[in-house]
Scaffold this motif. Structure first.
Motif, PDB file in Angstrom:
ATOM      1  N   LYS A   1     -14.315 -21.716 -23.493  1.00 11.47           N
ATOM      2  CA  LYS A   1     -15.401 -20.758 -23.249  1.00 11.47           C
ATOM      3  C   LYS A   1     -16.336 -21.300 -22.168  1.00 11.47           C
ATOM      4  CE  LYS A   1     -19.085 -18.013 -24.054  1.00 11.47           C
ATOM      5  NZ  LYS A   1     -20.062 -18.703 -23.214  1.00 11.47           N
TER       6      LYS A   1
ATOM      7  N   THR B   1     -14.300 -21.119 -18.718  1.00 11.09           N
ATOM      8  CA  THR B   1     -13.953 -19.827 -18.127  1.00 11.09           C
ATOM      9  C   THR B   1     -15.091 -18.815 -18.175  1.00 11.09           C
ATOM     10  OG1 THR B   1     -13.166 -18.930 -20.227  1.00 11.09           O
ATOM     11  CG2 THR B   1     -11.558 -20.107 -18.896  1.00 11.09           C
ATOM     12  N   GLY B   2     -16.053 -19.041 -19.057  1.00 12.48           N
ATOM     13  CA  GLY B   2     -17.131 -18.074 -19.182  1.00 12.48           C
ATOM     14  C   GLY B   2     -16.784 -16.892 -20.063  1.00 12.48           C
ATOM     15  N   ALA B   3     -15.559 -16.865 -20.597  1.00  9.39           N
ATOM     16  CA  ALA B   3     -15.166 -15.773 -21.499  1.00  9.39           C
ATOM     17  C   ALA B   3     -14.827 -16.366 -22.855  1.00  9.39           C
ATOM     18  CB  ALA B   3     -13.960 -15.029 -20.939  1.00  9.39           C
ATOM     19  N   TYR B   4     -15.114 -15.600 -23.902  1.00 14.31           N
ATOM     20  CA  TYR B   4     -14.754 -16.083 -25.232  1.00 14.31           C
ATOM     21  C   TYR B   4     -13.244 -16.208 -25.334  1.00 14.31           C
ATOM     22  CZ  TYR B   4     -19.519 -15.375 -26.840  1.00 14.31           C
ATOM     23  OH  TYR B   4     -20.872 -15.457 -27.013  1.00 14.31           O
ATOM     24  N   SER B   5     -12.805 -17.261 -25.975  1.00 12.87           N
ATOM     25  CA  SER B   5     -11.377 -17.495 -26.102  1.00 12.87           C
ATOM     26  C   SER B   5     -10.912 -17.132 -27.500  1.00 12.87           C
ATOM     27  CB  SER B   5     -11.078 -18.959 -25.783  1.00 12.87           C
ATOM     28  OG  SER B   5      -9.705 -19.122 -25.572  1.00 12.87           O
ATOM     29  N   GLY B   6      -9.612 -17.226 -27.709  1.00 13.69           N
ATOM     30  CA  GLY B   6      -9.085 -16.845 -29.016  1.00 13.69           C
ATOM     31  C   GLY B   6      -7.958 -17.754 -29.455  1.00 13.69           C
ATOM     32  N   ALA B   7      -7.560 -17.587 -30.704  1.00 18.22           N
ATOM     33  CA  ALA B   7      -6.586 -18.493 -31.307  1.00 18.22           C
ATOM     34  C   ALA B   7      -5.246 -18.480 -30.573  1.00 18.22           C
ATOM     35  CB  ALA B   7      -6.386 -18.125 -32.774  1.00 18.22           C
ATOM     36  N   ASP B   8      -4.996 -17.439 -29.770  1.00 19.82           N
ATOM     37  CA  ASP B   8      -3.735 -17.399 -29.033  1.00 19.82           C
ATOM     38  C   ASP B   8      -3.694 -18.452 -27.924  1.00 19.82           C
ATOM     39  OD1 ASP B   8      -3.064 -15.311 -30.586  1.00 19.82           O
ATOM     40  OD2 ASP B   8      -3.338 -13.761 -29.067  1.00 19.82           O
ATOM     41  N   TYR B   9      -4.832 -19.043 -27.626  1.00 22.17           N
ATOM     42  CA  TYR B   9      -4.902 -19.955 -26.479  1.00 22.17           C
ATOM     43  C   TYR B   9      -4.960 -21.424 -26.869  1.00 22.17           C
ATOM     44  CZ  TYR B   9      -5.412 -15.672 -23.943  1.00 22.17           C
ATOM     45  OH  TYR B   9      -5.168 -14.419 -23.437  1.00 22.17           O
TER      46      TYR B   9
END
Lengths: 317, 330
Positions: free
Chosen positions: B315, B318-326
């Motif tokens: 996060k 990249t400035g974007a919220y990430s998720g468990a897929d990553y």
């Protein structure tokens, strides 16, 4: 004297008693994971009624959601995917129908909210509420029929059954329509959750109260916590975070039409970062318009948030 | 023999510290019960207050990296396989394949029979292998078996041994017995070349009932020669909590004042989010001091914490919220 006194006395109470009644002023909260938390930011904003003459009438305060509330809502939605997508289609249909039942029982409240928010007469608002309830029933009927219509047994050149079945894409961010605060909202939420997706909804910025009422109806129906999460606040503040959120699988940009400071093209570009499914708003070119929600829908909003799983199964004996 | 001398060391050091001619249970009891009591309300309020600190931007980036480098990446399941341990080691070697600047965790923590596998998988990466021993997690086995368990782990190449104390003996006031057992395990940590595996003493604070007991167990473990004091096995609820860790951090701070020896602290179990981890780091800095903000002196026993820290790291990047897929599933 004061305009807020209209909600005051019941017939029969004396005038002095009526004037002594203390107003119950409302500050609504968000709906995340089946609970009603305040915005983590602590902010709220005043909501005024639409239409009428003179100064807009103050209705209530609504929570002003922040990007962190949006983040929490996505976590709640993600957590609910397994159970909701794993429920049988028949069961989901029952649950959606149950929402219609609960709304029917509270139709007067919804009509009042819609009338105040959209500046409609009570009679017109009742028509809108009935349409919204019917919309739940319409999508409830589709839950266990989608696979037959959108799925297929494909002819293949080999000894295999080849079956394509629609599956929910996961977490869907929904920008709810700005003008149609209840019918529009139901028209975008119901198709997304009918197939097993969970949603994070950003309610209409200036008309959030029907969405709050819907949250209260959802909380007392059988919709599991986290399947529908409703954020109130400034669309332009939360939408970019949902569009760029990598744990959101799809975004419905219906509410980008007439939303202050929202460029749906930018949101679609942000969504491309993790290959989100993007449902563009109606309209041509860069101009987004809000469609007529009273028209009978088709399957396009259901289809927009589905993946297709194809299975090859050997035919041998 | 070195080993007996070492055990003798612990006993003689204890005699000196307690100012007694002979180390008896009575002497230990007097000493441990003479420690100041813990103000439960004050302790919990201080822990809660420290948990409200706001850590942002560069400080947050530093703290996330520090926390990752302090993790003992743990798998302690009956269903563990050699392949699972190997994949966990792979995760430790490359925590985030999308970002080579991600630091590695401090150690892999496994059961004794997995030590050789982990050791081989980690090679000369510098990531240490910790083995739980002494009939983990209950510790309910004869001393002979517990010592054999420890030697087994050390011989297989474990750099660190996580032992459990006998909570039954501790709670019945048989402090000398616990002291002797820790000292004996410490002795069993010696390698043939005279070096020693680091000993972490698990006090299982969830079973100790009071903060006073946590303080006493901390002092007893340090007196007997533990290199680290560790909250929990992770098999008992509650596991690590902020107030318990606060008591332990105060203990290691005061112990260094008293003896000049620095002892490490390892909260383990139940620490799953970056937010939790950052609260612990704030507490380490405020209570024990920045000397402890180092993988040699502070560790997290955790498994899912690493992924959450990686998501936060992504996060920030990249400035974007990430998720468990990553992040990888271990």
């Amino acid at each position: 004297m004061s305009p807020t006194a209209t909600r005051g006395p019941t017939p029969g109470t004396s005038a002095s008693q009526a004037n002594s009644r203390v107003d119950v002023r409302k500050t609504y909260k968000l709906y995340i994971g089946g609970a009603f938390p305040r915005s983590e930011s602590g902010r709220s904003y005043a909501v005024h009624g639409a239409g009428g003459r003179g100064t807009p009438r103050f209705l209530a305060n609504a929570a002003q959601g922040s990007r962190k509330d949006a983040r929490d809502a996505v976590v709640a939605a993600r957590g609910a995917v397994t159970g909701w997508a794993g429920a049988t289609a028949y069961n989901r249909g029952q649950v959606l129908y149950r929402v219609a039942e609960v709304m029917e029982g509270r139709a007067d409240q919804f009509a009042g909210e819609v009338a105040a928010a959209e500046g409609l007469t009570t009679a017109r608002a009742r028509v809108v509420v009935s349409a919204a309830i019917d919309r739940w029933v319409w999508y409830a009927g589709w839950t266990d029929k989608v696979a037959q219509v959108l799925g297929a047994v494909n002819p293949v050149a080999g000894p295999f059954f080849d079956i394509s079945a629609p599956e929910p894409t996961g977490v869907v961010a929904v920008l709810a329509p700005q003008a149609s605060s209840l019918l529009g909202l139901v028209s975008v939420v119901a198709p997304a959750i009918a197939t097993g997706n969970t949603v994070v909804v950003v309610a209409s910025e200036l008309r959030p109260l029907p969405a709050v009422a819907l949250a209260e109806a959802l909380a007392t129906s059988d919709v599991p916590g986290g399947v529908v999460n409703i954020l109130t606040g400034v669309t332009a503040e939360m939408a970019p975070w949902l569009a760029s959120h990598r744990d959101v699988n799809a975004i419905d940009l219906a509410g980008a039409a007439n939303a202050t400071g929202v460029s749906w093209g930018d949101l679609e570009a942000a969504g491309a970062e993790n290959l989100k499914r993007v449902l563009r708003p109606a309209g041509t070119g860069t101009v987004a318009v809000e469609p007529d929600w009273t028209l009978t829908p088709d399957l396009s909003r259901i289809r927009a948030f589905l993946e297709t799983k194809t299975v090859w199964h050997p035919k041998g004996r | 023999m070195t080993s007996t001398a070492d055990k003798g060391d612990a006993a003689s050091r204890a005699r000196d510290l307690l100012g007694v001619g002979r180390l008896t249970n009575a002497a230990l009891t007097t000493w441990l019960h003479g420690l100041p009591g813990v103000d439960q309300v004050g302790c919990e309020a201080r822990a809660a207050a420290l948990g409200t600190r706001s850590i942002k931007t560069t400080a947050k980036a530093w703290a996330i990296d520090a926390a990752i480098s302090m993790i003992d990446l743990t798998t302690l399941e009956g269903s563990d396989t050699h392949d699972k341990v190997r994949s966990l080691c792979g995760k430790a070697l490359v925590p985030d394949p999308t970002d080579a600047t991600t630091p590695r965790p401090a150690a892999i923590c496994v059961y004794g029979d997995m030590v050789a596998t982990a050791k081989k998988a980690l090679g000369d990466s510098g990531i240490r292998v910790a083995s739980v021993a002494t009939a983990f997690p209950s510790g309910r086995a004869s001393m002979r078996v517990r010592l054999a368990d420890t030697r087994d782990g050390v011989q297989a190449g474990a750099d660190e041994i996580d032992m459990v104390i006998d909570r039954g003996a501790f709670l019945s006031g048989r402090y000398l017995e616990v002291f002797d057992q820790i000292a004996a395990v410490r002795e069993a940590c010696l390698r043939a070349d005279g070096s020693s595996a680091h000993l972490k003493v698990i006090m299982e604070t969830g079973e100790l009932a009071t903060y006073d007991n946590v303080r006493r167990a901390s002092y007893l473990s340090m007196l007997a020669g533990g290199h680290f004091i560790k909250t929990s096995t992770g098999k008992v609820s509650p596991a690590a909590t902020l107030p318990v860790t606060l008591v332990m951090l105060e203990a290691v701070r005061d112990w260094r004042e008293l003896t000049g020896t620095q002892v490490g602290v390892k909260p383990a179990g139940g620490i799953r989010t970056s937010k939790d981890a950052l609260k612990y780091l704030v507490m380490v800095s405020e209570v024990a001091g920045d000397d402890w903000l180092d993988p040699d002196w502070f560790r997290f026993g955790a498994s899912s914490l690493l992924n959450d820290l990686l998501l936060q790291r992504q996060k920030l990047r990249t400035g974007a919220y990430s998720g468990a897929d990553y992040v990888t599933i271990d």
